[in-house]
Design a protein around this motif. Structure first.
Motif, PDB file in Angstrom:
ATOM      1  N   ALA A   1      16.527 -17.421  -6.006  1.00 52.99           N
ATOM      2  CA  ALA A   1      16.112 -16.499  -7.057  1.00 52.99           C
ATOM      3  C   ALA A   1      14.792 -16.951  -7.690  1.00 52.99           C
ATOM      4  CB  ALA A   1      17.193 -16.379  -8.120  1.00 52.99           C
ATOM      5  N   TRP A   2      14.649 -18.241  -7.921  1.00 54.34           N
ATOM      6  CA  TRP A   2      13.411 -18.731  -8.522  1.00 54.34           C
ATOM      7  C   TRP A   2      12.240 -18.646  -7.555  1.00 54.34           C
ATOM      8  CZ3 TRP A   2      12.108 -18.852 -13.253  1.00 54.34           C
ATOM      9  CH2 TRP A   2      13.066 -18.999 -14.231  1.00 54.34           C
ATOM     10  N   VAL A   3      12.487 -18.833  -6.265  1.00 58.87           N
ATOM     11  CA  VAL A   3      11.411 -18.669  -5.281  1.00 58.87           C
ATOM     12  C   VAL A   3      10.935 -17.217  -5.265  1.00 58.87           C
ATOM     13  CG1 VAL A   3      10.908 -18.682  -2.806  1.00 58.87           C
ATOM     14  CG2 VAL A   3      12.044 -20.628  -3.854  1.00 58.87           C
ATOM     15  N   LEU A   4      11.876 -16.267  -5.294  1.00 56.11           N
ATOM     16  CA  LEU A   4      11.493 -14.858  -5.333  1.00 56.11           C
ATOM     17  C   LEU A   4      10.743 -14.525  -6.620  1.00 56.11           C
ATOM     18  CD1 LEU A   4      14.623 -13.070  -3.861  1.00 56.11           C
ATOM     19  CD2 LEU A   4      12.376 -13.308  -2.821  1.00 56.11           C
ATOM     20  N   ARG A   5      11.166 -15.098  -7.728  1.00 55.37           N
ATOM     21  CA  ARG A   5      10.460 -14.853  -8.989  1.00 55.37           C
ATOM     22  C   ARG A   5       9.049 -15.422  -8.962  1.00 55.37           C
ATOM     23  NH1 ARG A   5      15.713 -16.599 -11.840  1.00 55.37           N
ATOM     24  NH2 ARG A   5      16.770 -14.589 -12.064  1.00 55.37           N
ATOM     25  N   LEU A   6       8.873 -16.601  -8.359  1.00 47.55           N
ATOM     26  CA  LEU A   6       7.530 -17.180  -8.259  1.00 47.55           C
ATOM     27  C   LEU A   6       6.620 -16.345  -7.363  1.00 47.55           C
ATOM     28  CD1 LEU A   6       8.282 -21.001  -8.075  1.00 47.55           C
ATOM     29  CD2 LEU A   6       7.190 -19.745  -9.930  1.00 47.55           C
ATOM     30  N   VAL A   7       7.160 -15.856  -6.253  1.00 48.16           N
ATOM     31  CA  VAL A   7       6.373 -14.985  -5.374  1.00 48.16           C
ATOM     32  C   VAL A   7       6.003 -13.700  -6.110  1.00 48.16           C
ATOM     33  CG1 VAL A   7       6.483 -13.602  -3.262  1.00 48.16           C
ATOM     34  CG2 VAL A   7       7.290 -15.956  -3.245  1.00 48.16           C
ATOM     35  N   GLY A   8       6.936 -13.167  -6.891  1.00 49.19           N
ATOM     36  CA  GLY A   8       6.651 -11.976  -7.682  1.00 49.19           C
ATOM     37  C   GLY A   8       5.578 -12.217  -8.726  1.00 49.19           C
ATOM     38  N   LEU A   9       5.622 -13.361  -9.365  1.00 54.01           N
ATOM     39  CA  LEU A   9       4.609 -13.695 -10.360  1.00 54.01           C
ATOM     40  C   LEU A   9       3.230 -13.835  -9.724  1.00 54.01           C
ATOM     41  CD1 LEU A   9       4.050 -14.385 -13.320  1.00 54.01           C
ATOM     42  CD2 LEU A   9       4.506 -16.771 -12.745  1.00 54.01           C
ATOM     43  N   VAL A  10       3.164 -14.469  -8.561  1.00 62.53           N
ATOM     44  CA  VAL A  10       1.890 -14.614  -7.859  1.00 62.53           C
ATOM     45  C   VAL A  10       1.353 -13.245  -7.444  1.00 62.53           C
ATOM     46  CG1 VAL A  10       0.837 -15.491  -5.734  1.00 62.53           C
ATOM     47  CG2 VAL A  10       2.297 -16.975  -7.111  1.00 62.53           C
ATOM     48  N   ALA A  11       2.230 -12.370  -6.940  1.00 65.61           N
ATOM     49  CA  ALA A  11       1.789 -11.029  -6.546  1.00 65.61           C
ATOM     50  C   ALA A  11       1.314 -10.228  -7.755  1.00 65.61           C
ATOM     51  CB  ALA A  11       2.923 -10.291  -5.839  1.00 65.61           C
ATOM     52  N   LEU A  12       2.018 -10.349  -8.870  1.00 64.98           N
ATOM     53  CA  LEU A  12       1.618  -9.645 -10.087  1.00 64.98           C
ATOM     54  C   LEU A  12       0.262 -10.136 -10.584  1.00 64.98           C
ATOM     55  CD1 LEU A  12       2.440  -7.625 -12.313  1.00 64.98           C
ATOM     56  CD2 LEU A  12       3.466  -9.545 -13.503  1.00 64.98           C
ATOM     57  N   LEU A  13       0.070 -11.445 -10.605  1.00 63.25           N
ATOM     58  CA  LEU A  13      -1.211 -12.000 -11.051  1.00 63.25           C
ATOM     59  C   LEU A  13      -2.347 -11.658 -10.092  1.00 63.25           C
ATOM     60  CD1 LEU A  13      -0.101 -15.481 -12.416  1.00 63.25           C
ATOM     61  CD2 LEU A  13      -0.760 -13.446 -13.717  1.00 63.25           C
ATOM     62  N   ALA A  14      -2.053 -11.616  -8.799  1.00 67.08           N
ATOM     63  CA  ALA A  14      -3.079 -11.230  -7.828  1.00 67.08           C
ATOM     64  C   ALA A  14      -3.483  -9.774  -8.022  1.00 67.08           C
ATOM     65  CB  ALA A  14      -2.562 -11.446  -6.405  1.00 67.08           C
TER      66      ALA A  14
END
Length: 74
Positions: A21-34
Motif C-alpha cells: 500500500a505504501w509503495v502504491l502511495r509513493l508511486v501515486g505521489l510521484v505521478a501527481l508531482l510529475a
C-alpha cells in the motif's frame, strides 16, 4: 472486481499489505508531482499528459486504502 479482491486477500494473508500500500502511495505521489510539475513549470498548459498523470496519481493515493477497506468486509 472479485479477482481484484482475491489478489488483495492473498497480499493480506502474506502480511505485506501495508508495504505494498505504501509503495502504491509513493508511486501515486510521484505521478501527481510529475503532473503538477509538467503543468506549472512548462509552457505546455493543462494538456493530456499532465492531466492524466495527476489523475493516476490521485487514484494511486486513494486506491490502497479503499481496497484494504473492501477486503476487510469481503
Amino acid at each position: 472486481m472479485d479477482e481484484l479482491l482475491e489478489v488483495v486477500d492473498i497480499v493480506a494473508d502474506s502480511g505485506m499489505e501495508e508495504a505494498i500500500a505504501w509503495v502504491l502511495r509513493l508511486v501515486g505521489l510521484v505521478a501527481l508531482l510529475a503532473g503538477l510539475g509538467l503543468w506549472l513549470l512548462t509552457e505546455m498548459g493543462l494538456l493530456w499528459l499532465p492531466g492524466l498523470l495527476m489523475l493516476v496519481g490521485i487514484v494511486l493515493l486513494v486506491a490502497p486504502s479503499v481496497l484494504l477497506f473492501l477486503a476487510e468486509f469481503a
